[in-house]
Scaffold this motif. Structure first.
Motif, PDB file in Angstrom:
ATOM      1  N   SER A  27       0.835  -1.207   0.000  1.00 56.36           N
ATOM      2  CA  SER A  27       0.000   0.000   0.000  1.00 56.36           C
ATOM      3  C   SER A  27       0.865   1.250   0.000  1.00 56.36           C
ATOM      4  O   SER A  27       0.458   2.291  -0.520  1.00 56.36           O
ATOM      5  CB  SER A  27      -0.933  -0.005   1.212  1.00 56.36           C
ATOM      6  N   VAL A  28       2.054   1.155   0.594  1.00 60.23           N
ATOM      7  CA  VAL A  28       2.987   2.292   0.632  1.00 60.23           C
ATOM      8  C   VAL A  28       4.389   1.800   0.295  1.00 60.23           C
ATOM      9  O   VAL A  28       4.847   0.787   0.838  1.00 60.23           O
ATOM     10  CB  VAL A  28       3.012   2.969   2.016  1.00 60.23           C
ATOM     11  N   THR A  34      10.955   7.880  -7.199  1.00 62.55           N
ATOM     12  CA  THR A  34       9.610   7.368  -7.502  1.00 62.55           C
ATOM     13  C   THR A  34       9.429   7.065  -8.979  1.00 62.55           C
ATOM     14  O   THR A  34       8.662   6.181  -9.354  1.00 62.55           O
ATOM     15  CB  THR A  34       8.540   8.365  -7.033  1.00 62.55           C
ATOM     16  N   ARG A  49      -0.957  -0.121  -7.785  1.00 61.30           N
ATOM     17  CA  ARG A  49      -0.357   1.213  -7.799  1.00 61.30           C
ATOM     18  C   ARG A  49      -0.329   1.751  -6.369  1.00 61.30           C
ATOM     19  O   ARG A  49      -1.214   2.480  -5.933  1.00 61.30           O
ATOM     20  CB  ARG A  49      -1.148   2.164  -8.719  1.00 61.30           C
ATOM     21  N   ARG A  51       0.930   3.851  -2.946  1.00 62.32           N
ATOM     22  CA  ARG A  51       1.371   5.220  -2.702  1.00 62.32           C
ATOM     23  C   ARG A  51       2.897   5.235  -2.690  1.00 62.32           C
ATOM     24  O   ARG A  51       3.524   4.444  -1.981  1.00 62.32           O
ATOM     25  CB  ARG A  51       0.831   5.701  -1.353  1.00 62.32           C
ATOM     26  N   VAL A  53       6.377   7.173  -1.878  1.00 58.71           N
ATOM     27  CA  VAL A  53       6.951   8.244  -1.072  1.00 58.71           C
ATOM     28  C   VAL A  53       8.443   8.317  -1.378  1.00 58.71           C
ATOM     29  O   VAL A  53       9.145   7.301  -1.306  1.00 58.71           O
ATOM     30  CB  VAL A  53       6.746   7.970   0.435  1.00 58.71           C
TER      31      VAL A  53
END
Length: 274
Positions: A27-28, A34, A49, A51, A53
């Protein structure tokens, strides 16, 4: 938890099944770049897809606390652009922060430019040391190499193609023109090349210009032939500068191949007789 995930260093076929599964469910993702992470997702056919960071050399310390808190509620996947996070790449400060905060850290092992270069080098692999990048400035580079003059383990360095010729010339000058060196270029990629020779030979070769991702593997020093009595005097000279007898014995042992215990005991006896 925080999951440190090794990514391909060139060939996407080297991505592990565990890496693909982790990308499919993440999820992250904390990524060194990136854009590179997005290309990895696309190249591996991952439809998820997460998130993304950004966590790189310039913001890792500032973001570590925030990312650790994110990892309390959901797994945080950490990616560098290639290879294993924390190895000359971001991740180290995040791991320290996670340990201090009591957040679990685990790893998805995989490709490593350090181990790949060491394996194909043909130099001894039983004992080795990874030294990262040599300094950019000539004086600092010579100083670092000088400190490695008696290092008997095989040494692995990363290097920029733009600085390769200068670094090889410095290795030849400081460690000796005949020191065995291997330059690994573009490992696992289409134009992979492994160049073996002496430091002087490879410095001359690199002077014409080299492209790509570079790993340099340097043979360790050959133990100096010194008798025990002479070596004991070297130990005592080091202790006279403030070094402990234990550390001085270890240093001289590493440089000469003589037993550390024998040096320690002989030096202790010599010192007590003075």
């Amino acid at each position: 938890m925080i999951i440190l995930a090794a990514t391909p260093i060139g060939n996407l076929g080297d991505a592990s099944r565990r890496l693909v599964e982790a990308l499919e469910t993440a999820s992250v993702v904390a990524a060194e770049d990136t854009r590179v992470a997005n290309r990895l997702l696309q190249g591996l056919g991952v439809t998820n897809r997460p998130r993304l960071v950004a966590m790189h050399d310039h913001n890792e310390r500032e973001r570590a606390g925030e990312l650790v808190e994110l990892a309390r509620d959901a797994d945080l996947l950490v990616l560098s652009d290639a290879g294993m996070p924390t190895v000359s790449d971001p991740g180290y400060h995040l791991v320290l922060a996670a340990i201090e905060a009591g957040v679990e850290v685990t790893v998805i092992p995989g490709p490593s430019a350090v181990l790949a270069a060491l394996a194909v080098s043909g130099l001894p692999t039983d004992r080795f040391t990874f030294e990262g990048f040599l300094p950019r400035k000539a004086g600092e580079r010579a100083s670092v190499l000088g400190s490695l003059g008696d290092e008997r383990r095989t040494m692995v360095f990363f290097e920029s193609p733009n600085r390769l010729a200068d670094s090889l010339a410095a290795i030849a000058h400081v460690l000796g023109a005949s020191r065995r060196v291997v330059v690994c270029r573009e490992l696992t990629k289409l134009h992979e090349e492994v160049k073996r020779g002496t430091a002087a030979e490879l410095a001359e070769w690199a002077a014409g210009g080299v492209r790509g991702e570079i790993v340099v593997v340097v043979a360790g020093a050959v133990a100096r032939t010194v008798d025990l009595a002479t070596a004991v005097q070297e130990v005592l000279l080091l202790t006279a500068t403030g070094e402990s007898l234990k550390d001085a014995s270890a240093s001289v042992s590493a440089a000469t191949g003589l037993s550390r215990r024998a040096l320690y005991e002989a030096a202790l006896k010599e010192r007590s007789n003075r």
